[in-house]
Design an enzyme around this catalytic site. Sequence first.
Site, PDB file in Angstrom:
ATOM      1  N   SER A  58       0.784  -1.230   0.000  1.00  0.00           N
ATOM      2  CA  SER A  58       0.000   0.000   0.000  1.00  0.00           C
ATOM      3  C   SER A  58       0.814   1.278   0.000  1.00  0.00           C
ATOM      4  O   SER A  58       0.315   2.334  -0.403  1.00  0.00           O
ATOM      5  CB  SER A  58      -0.950   0.014   1.202  1.00  0.00           C
ATOM      6  OG  SER A  58      -0.225  -0.046   2.413  1.00  0.00           O
TER       7      SER A  58
ATOM      8  N   HIS B 147      -5.626  -3.391  -2.236  1.00  0.00           N
ATOM      9  CA  HIS B 147      -5.357  -2.418  -3.305  1.00  0.00           C
ATOM     10  C   HIS B 147      -5.217  -3.088  -4.668  1.00  0.00           C
ATOM     11  O   HIS B 147      -4.791  -2.437  -5.633  1.00  0.00           O
ATOM     12  CB  HIS B 147      -4.093  -1.624  -2.984  1.00  0.00           C
ATOM     13  CG  HIS B 147      -4.249  -0.717  -1.803  1.00  0.00           C
ATOM     14  ND1 HIS B 147      -4.783   0.547  -1.893  1.00  0.00           N
ATOM     15  CD2 HIS B 147      -3.969  -0.915  -0.489  1.00  0.00           C
ATOM     16  CE1 HIS B 147      -4.798   1.107  -0.688  1.00  0.00           C
ATOM     17  NE2 HIS B 147      -4.316   0.239   0.175  1.00  0.00           N
TER      18      HIS B 147
ATOM     19  N   LYS C 178     -12.398   0.570  -0.695  1.00  0.00           N
ATOM     20  CA  LYS C 178     -11.573   1.193  -1.727  1.00  0.00           C
ATOM     21  C   LYS C 178     -12.305   1.104  -3.066  1.00  0.00           C
ATOM     22  O   LYS C 178     -13.284   1.803  -3.269  1.00  0.00           O
ATOM     23  CB  LYS C 178     -10.187   0.555  -1.721  1.00  0.00           C
ATOM     24  CG  LYS C 178      -9.471   0.800  -0.390  1.00  0.00           C
ATOM     25  CD  LYS C 178      -8.144   0.127  -0.284  1.00  0.00           C
ATOM     26  CE  LYS C 178      -7.412   0.508   0.984  1.00  0.00           C
ATOM     27  NZ  LYS C 178      -8.121   0.216   2.238  1.00  0.00           N
TER      28      LYS C 178
END
Length: 526
Positions: free
Chosen positions: A306, A334, A365
Site C-alpha cells: 500500500s 489495493h 476502496k
Amino acid sequence: MTADAAARSAGATVQDEVLRIVAARTLYDPAQLSLDSDLEGELGIDSIILESILGMLGEYFALDDLLPMGMTTIRELVAAVEAAVGERPEPPEAQAQAADDEWDSRSMKDFLEIRDSDLFAKARAFGAYRRRREQDRLYWYGMPMRSRSANRMRIYDEAEGRERDFLMFASNNYLGLAGHPKVVDAICDATRTYGATHTGSRIIGGTNELHKELERRLAAFKKRPACAVFPGGYSANLGVISGLVRADDALIIDKLNHMSIVDGCKLSGGVRKIFQHNDMADLERVLKHCEGRTLGKLIVVDGVFSMHGDICNLPDIVALARTYGARVLVDDAHATGVLGATGTGTAEHFGLKGQVDLELGTMSKTLAGMGGFVVGDEEVIEYLRFYANSYVFAANIPPGVAAGLIASLEVMESEPERLTRLWENIRTLRDLLTGAGFDLEHTESAILPIVVGDDRKAMEMGRAVRRRGLFCQTVVFPGVSLGDARLRVSVTSEHTPEDLQEAAGIFIEAGRETGVIPAPDAAVPA
C-alpha cells in the site's frame, strides 16, 4: 532504587539485561533466545518492535544517544549497548526544549517509548509536537471533505478556516464507483426498505438477505467457492489469521505487509517469521527453518503493497508454499478492481485463480463501501464463521451498504472501460513523473510513491503541493520506516488528461522548490 537498578546492582550483566528486555517486549522466554538468532527472520522482530526495544535499552542503561537501527542479532545488540554504557542520559528538560528549536528533528517514533507513571504523558508530549507541525502546515491529516469523492474535491482547510478546491490524488476510489448513480441509488433504496442497520452480528440477528447475496456475488466475482463478509478489511485480517493460526503454527510474512496483517499475527499467538520484501530466497530460508519446528505454516502477503505500489511475487510464493507444505493468504485491498484482466486481483493478474488458498480484501476502496471479505474453499470459510472472533462478535455492515456493494460489482462487470481508463491514467502519470526525475520505486499499480527519504523534506514537499491546489498523502513513520518518507499518489479512472498534466506540473514545481528533484539548467527553457 528502582527494580531495574536493583537488578543491575545484583550483578546482572549487560547481556542478561538485553535478553530480559528483548524477552519482555517479544513475550519469548529468555531461555528461547539465542544470541545469534536473526531478529526478523527467526524472532519476528520488525522495525517497530526493534525501535521499542532500543528505546527501552536506551532508558534502562541511561544512554545519551539512540542506539542504531541496523543490528540483526541479539549479539549485535549486546555489543552496541556495551560500547555505549556509561554515558549520561539527555536531561528531560533538554528533550522538552526541542519543541522550541527552529526545527524539531524528532519523529513520531520518539513518542512511542516515553516512560512515565501517567500513561497520558506521551499524549501530552506528542500533542505539543503535533500542534507545531500543524502550525507549520506540515501535518495536514484529517481535514474534512465537503464534496463527493471525485477527481476534484472541496476540502475545509481548518488551518486557514476556509474551503478550498483540490485536485484529489489521495483517494482509493480507483474506478470512480463512490459517486456512481447506481451505487448511490442502491444504498438509498435498501436503507429505506430495511432501515439503517440490524444492530447485530452476522450469526446472531444481523443477517439480511442482502448480506448473503453479497457473499454470493463476491465469491462469483473472485471465482472461488465461498465468501464471508467482515465489518472491515482490518478486522478481516485480524479474524482470519487469528482464527486459523495457533501457538505451534508459523506465520510467515513480508517485511512490508500492512499493519492489519501484523496485528492479526500478534493476536493469533503464532510464531511470526519475517522475510525480506519480495525476496524469494529469504522466504525459502524461513520456510526451511520452520521445518520440524512448527506445525502449520501460513504465508501472508499483500497483493499490492500500500505504500510502495509494487506487487508480491505470487507465482514463486505459491510454488514455495507447495514445496514446503504451507498455505497462502493474499490481501487484495489495493488489487481488487485494479489488477487482472477483469479487476479481480493478484491471482488473476498472474493466472493463478484457484491456486491461492485464501484471498482477502476490503470493500472501502474500489468497491466504494465498507467492510472486508475473504474467499476460499467452503469448508474453510464456514469454519471461519465460527472461529474468527471479529466476524462472530462484531456487528454486521448495514443492509444499505451491502446493496451498494452489490451495485458496485454490477457496474464493474458492465463497464469494463473503467479499468481500461484507470490503466491509461496510471501509465500516463507514471511516465510524466519518472521523466521528471522522481523515484517511484517499482510500482506496478494505481499507487505511485514519490520517494523522498528525509521526513522534513517530504513534509515540506507535501506542503508545497497542497499550496498549489493538489492533495495527496504525505507518509512518514509509522506508515513507512524512518528515512523512507514519501508522497503517496493514488490514480483513479476519473482523472482526466488535463488533471494528469496539471498534477505532473505541480509535483515538478514542488519537487524543485524543495530540492527533491534538481532544478533545470537556467539555459534550458522550462
